[in-house]
Design a protein around this motif. Structure first.
Motif, short mmCIF file in Angstrom:
data_model
loop_
_atom_site.label_atom_id
_atom_site.label_comp_id
_atom_site.label_asym_id
_atom_site.label_seq_id
_atom_site.Cartn_x
_atom_site.Cartn_y
_atom_site.Cartn_z
N ILE A 2 0.85 -1.20 0.00
CA ILE A 2 0.00 0.00 0.00
C ILE A 2 0.88 1.24 0.00
O ILE A 2 1.84 1.34 0.76
CB ILE A 2 -0.93 -0.01 1.22
N VAL A 4 1.26 5.29 0.60
CA VAL A 4 0.70 6.45 1.29
C VAL A 4 1.56 7.65 0.92
O VAL A 4 2.77 7.63 1.09
CB VAL A 4 0.69 6.27 2.82
N CYS A 23 -3.07 13.23 3.13
CA CYS A 23 -2.55 11.90 2.83
C CYS A 23 -3.43 11.25 1.78
O CYS A 23 -4.65 11.24 1.91
CB CYS A 23 -2.55 11.02 4.09
N PHE A 25 -4.06 7.65 -0.34
CA PHE A 25 -3.83 6.22 -0.20
C PHE A 25 -4.05 5.51 -1.53
O PHE A 25 -4.92 5.89 -2.31
CB PHE A 25 -4.78 5.64 0.86
N MET A 29 -9.19 2.46 2.51
CA MET A 29 -8.82 2.25 3.90
C MET A 29 -10.07 2.22 4.78
O MET A 29 -11.07 2.87 4.47
CB MET A 29 -7.91 3.39 4.39
N VAL A 32 -8.36 6.03 9.53
CA VAL A 32 -7.10 6.77 9.50
C VAL A 32 -6.89 7.43 10.85
O VAL A 32 -7.85 7.77 11.55
CB VAL A 32 -7.09 7.82 8.36
N ARG A 68 -10.21 7.95 -1.05
CA ARG A 68 -8.91 7.47 -0.58
C ARG A 68 -7.96 8.59 -0.17
O ARG A 68 -6.81 8.64 -0.59
CB ARG A 68 -8.26 6.58 -1.65
N ALA A 91 -5.92 -0.65 6.33
CA ALA A 91 -6.50 -1.09 5.07
C ALA A 91 -7.59 -2.14 5.30
O ALA A 91 -7.59 -2.81 6.32
CB ALA A 91 -5.42 -1.68 4.16
#
Length: 95
Positions: A2, A4, A23, A25, A29, A32, A68, A91
């Protein structure tokens, strides 16, 4: 794995100013968390989000699992806001 991506990588604010971090992704997810590591090395958990928006004083965070990404916004920055900020995400488990 994954990916980030946190933007911007570094942020300098004058007292009283406001700005934000984001952030992104590479996959969907479940949740967070945002943390601040202060100059003495202590880790402070700022937010845990499964979706939507939360506010805590001058800090505000949003999390959109479908798009995301998550953001952290600081308004009216103060000296005690100094530190290293980062996001951590959980995730969805693949079956």
């Amino acid at each position: 794995g994954i990916q980030v991506e946190q933007n911007p990588e570094a942020l300098s604010l004058h007292e009283g100013a406001g700005s934000g971090l984001r952030c992104n992704f590479s996959t969907t997810m479940n949740s967070v968390q945002w943390f601040r590591q202060n100059p003495r090395g202590s880790l402070i958990n700022l937010f845990f989000l499964a979706s939507g928006t939360k506010e805590n004083g001058r800090l505000k965070s949003t999390f959109d699992s479908k798009e995301r990404y998550s953001t952290l916004h600081i308004s009216d920055a103060q000296l005690e806001d100094s530190g290293t900020y980062f996001c951590a995400a959980e995730a969805q488990c693949s079956q």
